[in-house]
Design a protein around this motif. Structure first.
Motif, PDB file in Angstrom:
ATOM      1  N   PRO A  20      -5.818   1.275  -1.347  1.00  0.00           N
ATOM      2  CA  PRO A  20      -4.358   1.555  -1.957  1.00  0.00           C
ATOM      3  C   PRO A  20      -3.361   2.640  -1.395  1.00  0.00           C
ATOM      4  N   HIS A  21      -3.947   3.154  -0.290  1.00  0.00           N
ATOM      5  CA  HIS A  21      -3.237   4.579  -0.241  1.00  0.00           C
ATOM      6  C   HIS A  21      -2.034   4.526   0.617  1.00  0.00           C
ATOM      7  N   ASP A  22      -1.256   5.523   0.831  1.00  0.00           N
ATOM      8  CA  ASP A  22      -0.162   5.737   1.509  1.00  0.00           C
ATOM      9  C   ASP A  22      -0.540   6.076   2.937  1.00  0.00           C
ATOM     10  N   CYS A  23      -0.930   5.209   3.742  1.00  0.00           N
ATOM     11  CA  CYS A  23      -1.779   5.380   5.019  1.00  0.00           C
ATOM     12  C   CYS A  23      -1.175   4.052   5.860  1.00  0.00           C
ATOM     13  N   PRO A  24      -0.871   4.165   7.172  1.00  0.00           N
ATOM     14  CA  PRO A  24      -0.317   2.977   7.855  1.00  0.00           C
ATOM     15  C   PRO A  24      -1.447   1.787   8.119  1.00  0.00           C
ATOM     16  N   ASP A  25      -3.095   2.260   7.634  1.00  0.00           N
ATOM     17  CA  ASP A  25      -4.110   1.516   7.878  1.00  0.00           C
ATOM     18  C   ASP A  25      -4.396   0.217   7.155  1.00  0.00           C
ATOM     19  N   THR A  26      -3.897   0.644   5.727  1.00  0.00           N
ATOM     20  CA  THR A  26      -4.032  -0.420   4.640  1.00  0.00           C
ATOM     21  C   THR A  26      -5.385  -1.187   5.216  1.00  0.00           C
ATOM     22  N   CYS A  27      -6.526  -0.409   4.979  1.00  0.00           N
ATOM     23  CA  CYS A  27      -7.887  -1.254   5.210  1.00  0.00           C
ATOM     24  C   CYS A  27      -8.192  -2.283   4.371  1.00  0.00           C
ATOM     25  N   SER A  28      -9.135  -3.151   4.882  1.00  0.00           N
ATOM     26  CA  SER A  28      -9.700  -4.044   4.043  1.00  0.00           C
ATOM     27  C   SER A  28     -11.122  -3.732   3.613  1.00  0.00           C
ATOM     28  N   ILE A  29     -11.300  -3.645   2.416  1.00  0.00           N
ATOM     29  CA  ILE A  29     -12.664  -2.839   1.693  1.00  0.00           C
ATOM     30  C   ILE A  29     -13.551  -4.001   1.076  1.00  0.00           C
ATOM     31  N   LEU A  30     -14.714  -3.736   1.535  1.00  0.00           N
ATOM     32  CA  LEU A  30     -15.792  -4.642   0.696  1.00  0.00           C
ATOM     33  C   LEU A  30     -16.523  -3.759  -0.129  1.00  0.00           C
ATOM     34  N   THR A  31     -16.424  -4.198  -1.361  1.00  0.00           N
ATOM     35  CA  THR A  31     -17.086  -3.351  -2.526  1.00  0.00           C
ATOM     36  C   THR A  31     -18.432  -4.321  -3.002  1.00  0.00           C
ATOM     37  N   THR A  32     -19.418  -3.380  -2.828  1.00  0.00           N
ATOM     38  CA  THR A  32     -20.762  -4.049  -3.449  1.00  0.00           C
ATOM     39  C   THR A  32     -20.894  -3.734  -4.903  1.00  0.00           C
ATOM     40  N   VAL A  33     -21.030  -4.774  -5.777  1.00  0.00           N
ATOM     41  CA  VAL A  33     -21.136  -4.805  -7.230  1.00  0.00           C
ATOM     42  C   VAL A  33     -22.344  -5.023  -7.593  1.00  0.00           C
ATOM     43  N   GLU A  34     -23.030  -4.475  -8.564  1.00  0.00           N
ATOM     44  CA  GLU A  34     -24.435  -4.668  -9.046  1.00  0.00           C
ATOM     45  C   GLU A  34     -24.389  -4.413 -10.517  1.00  0.00           C
TER      46      GLU A  34
ATOM     47  N   ALA B 190      -4.946   5.822 -16.136  1.00  0.00           N
ATOM     48  CA  ALA B 190      -4.517   4.574 -15.064  1.00  0.00           C
ATOM     49  C   ALA B 190      -5.985   4.149 -14.298  1.00  0.00           C
ATOM     50  N   THR B 191      -5.798   2.967 -14.075  1.00  0.00           N
ATOM     51  CA  THR B 191      -6.998   2.426 -13.112  1.00  0.00           C
ATOM     52  C   THR B 191      -6.830   2.746 -11.901  1.00  0.00           C
ATOM     53  N   THR B 192      -7.902   2.590 -11.179  1.00  0.00           N
ATOM     54  CA  THR B 192      -7.960   2.790  -9.924  1.00  0.00           C
ATOM     55  C   THR B 192      -7.904   1.191  -9.066  1.00  0.00           C
ATOM     56  N   GLN B 193      -8.187   1.424  -7.738  1.00  0.00           N
ATOM     57  CA  GLN B 193      -8.098  -0.010  -6.935  1.00  0.00           C
ATOM     58  C   GLN B 193      -9.059  -0.848  -7.165  1.00  0.00           C
ATOM     59  N   LEU B 194     -10.188  -0.171  -7.572  1.00  0.00           N
ATOM     60  CA  LEU B 194     -11.269  -1.248  -7.951  1.00  0.00           C
ATOM     61  C   LEU B 194     -11.278  -2.039  -9.220  1.00  0.00           C
ATOM     62  N   GLU B 195     -10.333  -1.374 -10.160  1.00  0.00           N
ATOM     63  CA  GLU B 195     -10.093  -2.091 -11.391  1.00  0.00           C
ATOM     64  C   GLU B 195      -8.817  -2.740 -11.515  1.00  0.00           C
ATOM     65  N   GLN B 196      -8.224  -2.950 -10.346  1.00  0.00           N
ATOM     66  CA  GLN B 196      -6.946  -3.621 -10.629  1.00  0.00           C
ATOM     67  C   GLN B 196      -6.603  -4.557  -9.652  1.00  0.00           C
ATOM     68  N   LYS B 197      -5.599  -5.580  -9.727  1.00  0.00           N
ATOM     69  CA  LYS B 197      -5.037  -6.456  -8.922  1.00  0.00           C
ATOM     70  C   LYS B 197      -3.878  -6.294  -8.061  1.00  0.00           C
ATOM     71  N   ASP B 198      -3.863  -6.345  -6.925  1.00  0.00           N
ATOM     72  CA  ASP B 198      -2.512  -6.277  -6.074  1.00  0.00           C
ATOM     73  C   ASP B 198      -2.374  -6.885  -5.005  1.00  0.00           C
ATOM     74  N   ILE B 199      -1.311  -6.917  -4.252  1.00  0.00           N
ATOM     75  CA  ILE B 199      -1.097  -7.510  -2.793  1.00  0.00           C
ATOM     76  C   ILE B 199      -0.396  -6.133  -2.288  1.00  0.00           C
ATOM     77  N   MET B 200      -0.755  -6.273  -0.962  1.00  0.00           N
ATOM     78  CA  MET B 200      -0.376  -5.044  -0.160  1.00  0.00           C
ATOM     79  C   MET B 200       0.235  -5.238   1.267  1.00  0.00           C
ATOM     80  N   PHE B 201       1.463  -4.706   1.591  1.00  0.00           N
ATOM     81  CA  PHE B 201       1.821  -4.718   2.751  1.00  0.00           C
ATOM     82  C   PHE B 201       1.041  -3.684   3.816  1.00  0.00           C
ATOM     83  N   SER B 202       1.603  -3.267   5.266  1.00  0.00           N
ATOM     84  CA  SER B 202       1.212  -2.286   5.714  1.00  0.00           C
ATOM     85  C   SER B 202       2.170  -1.869   6.476  1.00  0.00           C
ATOM     86  N   TRP B 203       2.258  -0.590   6.519  1.00  0.00           N
ATOM     87  CA  TRP B 203       3.101   0.139   7.451  1.00  0.00           C
ATOM     88  C   TRP B 203       2.223   0.572   9.069  1.00  0.00           C
TER      89      TRP B 203
END
Length: 708
Positions: free
Chosen positions: A11-25, A426-439
């Motif tokens: 979610p961060h103000d960074c040019p990389d806008t990484c794709s993240i995989l979260t493991t949920v148990e 406020a929720t963190t990125q793991l708790e919310q839905k969004d769509i992301m551009f990248s710079w």
């Protein structure tokens, strides 16, 4: 036990806008990792987010609405219900509007999350509907964007992945390994292919250490170097005449302008040896494909806008745009067809709206700005101004006002949140839905929520739906679901969106915009610049007409700071505060202070978390050159104070030859409560704007340093 993997996006103000995989148990996120299939992320996350689950589950999280129960700034709160919080906010807003008008309410936000629906603009429609004062947001790249558009238009520029084809790479004011680390593999591959890497920076950063050539430069003098480079290119006939004739305007006027900016002048200004200026220019002009990557820091001084103007002229002079991997990279965000107007809804603003720049928050709150009515309520989300805004003493005094009703939506008890009357979770990125551009790349991303929100935390979208309801606003626009907002967030009919559908994006997590492959695309080989003339404008049409267009998402943006005509030709503006330009001030404060991004923090994000503090250092450190340290009796580890007429902060000294003599470096992002319980570096930064776009002058600061 059930285990799933959820694809999301950083979610961060960074040019990389990484794709993240979260493991949920069993409903709990146990690990995050970079997506190995994403062409830019390549399976790796940076030190800021590689343990993001620890941020989510931190025992310091704000998880319930709270009302202040102690003095402002004490951090003392009592839990209340959402209904109580919303009722109190709505009642206060209605009272303020009835008494003083809606302009007495000031929203304040920035890029605490960079998501399109939960990010910078999520509250704009509601506050525009109310008629509140507009908070003008120009912290980052506003001056650069203005200058860039004046010269080559809103082009994404060189595809970041095309750097593997470059043969001469200049990273200008850009510490790639710390602030754009996922671009480094492309730079590194270019080096393996024979490219030369040059880094221009006052500090021998992590990136500069791995360069073929690090060129130290005095803060705020980059424009002098760029103008001298053009002087040499033209004088020595290193230009591409065919490209200039076909695809540029204003060359004759530019040639006349740069004639005065000799290499000798630039050497005296920048501290760069004369022979190095000649070598850099000749190599750059004669080694195709040549590419320049500019960082955010290049705008953060008095002449930052004109610096970017000058740098943006260089590629067209030598015909660098003709080659794959040649040209200039600033912000690929220009490629994304985001529906900014639909997100902000400026059409809802009253005819006579009031604008206050975020950089002036302190003076605005204590009455130094001529405001009628004064600010009676502050609503903060996605931001922590007490750590990151100038004139901290004034801001603290303003936040401490008993008659200021402050609402803060946050993850943690930040320096700003401590002054809230109502604190919301406020929720963190793991708790919310969004769509992301990248710079920083050309992939659109989708963030699927990995877990249910903890406690009673809600996404920003839900916060403003609830607030609209509490205020009696029934317009369906203010009650759209997240899915509806995402569907309306982009121009899905744009050619760059061809082949991209929302379901595929959601399932995969990312899709590249419909643009040519990096190895095939020279975006301006045939000109086609998105400027009024369709050409690279050495002489700017926008400046001549005064027709500055609001860049991106900065509602309230006013072009340049003064409203005065802007010179259509690039030129050099010296720093406001430097030993050369302000000798009397330098007599008291002889050292130039810069406050670059931290390797472990993202602005003030993570400035309170153990793993990142362990990486950055528990306390603020300030780097001095040995000659400056010796002169002041300072050794490594010495407790010091850094000060000027605006304030003082305390730190510990690091002594290193990796910083230029006369320059001190204090990485930003520390909180007051983690910085020896005192102000941060931005207590010293000036309130002045740069020449274009109301950009702050973070790195145009004179200070003195002394042992405590």
């Amino acid at each position: 036990m059930s285990r799933t993997t959820v694809v999301g996006a950083c979610p961060h103000d960074c040019p990389d806008t990484c794709s993240i995989l979260t493991t949920v148990e069993d409903g709990k996120a146990i690990a995050v990792r970079g997506n190995p299939d994403h062409p830019f992320t390549r399976g790796r996350l940076c030190v800021k987010v590689n343990n993001y689950q620890d941020r989510v589950y931190s025992d310091k999280r704000v998880l319930y609405p709270m009302r202040r129960s102690g003095p402002k700034g004490s951090g003392q709160f009592t839990r209340i219900t959402w209904d109580e919080a919303l009722a109190e906010i709505a009642a206060k807003f209605k009272d303020i509007i009835a008494t003083d008008g809606a302009q007495a309410i000031l929203p304040y936000s920035y890029l605490g999350t960079q998501g399109i629906i939960n990010g910078l603009n999520v509250g704009d429609p509601l506050f525009n509907k109310l008629g509140a004062t507009v908070s003008e947001r120009t912290f980052c790249d506003s001056g650069s964007c203005t200058a860039y558009m004046m010269t080559i238009g809103h082009t994404p520029g060189v595809d970041p992945e095309a750097f593997i084809h470059s043969k001469y790479i200049i990273l200008w004011a850009c510490n790639t390994l710390s602030t754009n680390s996922h671009h480094w593999p492309f730079v590194e591959q270019a080096k393996k292919n024979g490219a030369k890497l040059v880094v221009i920076d006052p500090v021998r950063t992590r990136t500069a250490r791995l360069a073929d050539w690090h060129i130290p430069i005095r803060p705020g003098t980059d424009g002098a170097l760029a103008m001298a480079m053009m002087h040499i290119i033209i004088k020595e006939g290193l230009i591409d005449r065919d490209y200039i004739d076909a695809h540029t305007v204003g060359f004759a006027e530019l040639a006349e302008r740069v004639d005065q900016y000799t290499p000798e002048f630039a050497s005296a200004e920048t501290g760069i040896p004369l022979e190095d200026i000649y070598q850099l220019t000749r190599e750059y002009a004669s080694t195709p494909p040549a590419v320049i990557r500019i960082g955010v820091a290049v705008e953060r001084h008095a002449g930052g806008g004109q610096t970017v103007r000058s740098i943006a002229c260089l590629p067209a002079l030598i015909g660098a745009w003709k080659h794959v991997g040649g040209g200039l990279l600033q912000l690929p965000i220009w490629a994304f067809p985001v529906n900014w107007g639909g997100l902000m809804r400026p059409d809802l603003q009253p005819e006579k709206m009031r604008v206050i720049n975020s950089w002036q928050l302190g003076p605005a709150l204590i009455g130094e700005l001529p405001l009628d009515p004064p600010i009676r309520s502050l609503f903060v989300y996605n931001a922590n101004p007490m750590s990151m805004v100038s004139q901290q003493g004034k801001l603290e005094a303003g936040l401490a006002r008993d008659d200021l009703f402050t609402v803060v939506s946050e993850h943690f008890m930040t320096d700003t949140a401590r002054y809230a009357d109502i604190l919301l979770p406020a929720t963190t990125q793991l708790e919310q839905k969004d769509i992301m551009f990248s710079w920083g790349h050309l992939y659109l991303s989708y963030n699927n929520p990995a877990i249910e929100p903890l406690g009673e935390a809600v996404p920003n979208t839900e916060l403003f739906r609830r607030l609209a309801g509490a205020l009696g606003i029934n317009d369906p626009f203010f009650h759209r679901s997240d899915d509806e907002m995402i569907a309306q967030s982009m121009d899905w009919t744009s050619p760059v969106m061809e082949g991209i559908d929302l379901e595929t994006l959601k399932d995969k997590g990312y899709l590249r915009l419909n643009m040519p492959a990096a190895g095939e695309w020279a975006p301006h080989r045939d000109g086609n610049f998105p400027t009024p003339t369709g050409k690279c404008e050495f002489k700017s049409t926008l400046a001549e007409t005064g027709n500055f267009v609001a860049p991106l998402f900065r509602q309230g943006y006013n072009g340049d700071q003064s409203g005065e005509p802007v010179d259509p030709l690039p030129h050099y503006i010296a720093p406001n505060e430097s030993p050369a330009s302000a000798p009397a001030l330098a007599g008291k404060y002889p050292l130039s202070l810069i406050s670059p991004k931290s390797h472990a923090f993202l602005n003030s994000n993570y400035g309170n978390l153990p793993a990142q503090l362990a990486q950055a250092g528990e306390e603020q450190a300030v780097i001095l050159h040995p000659s400056d340290a010796d002169l002041r009796g300072i050794t490594a580890g010495t407790p010091i104070r850094v000060f000027n007429d605006r304030g003082v902060f305390e730190a510990f000294a690091t002594v290193s030859q990796e910083v230029m003599p006369g320059v001190v470096v204090a990485p930003a992002g520390y909180w007051q409560r983690s910085n020896r319980r005192g102000p941060t570096v931005h207590a010293l930064t000036p309130p002045a704007f740069a020449d274009l776009g109301r950009a702050p002058t973070f790195s145009d600061v004179l200070v003195e340093v002394a042992p405590t």
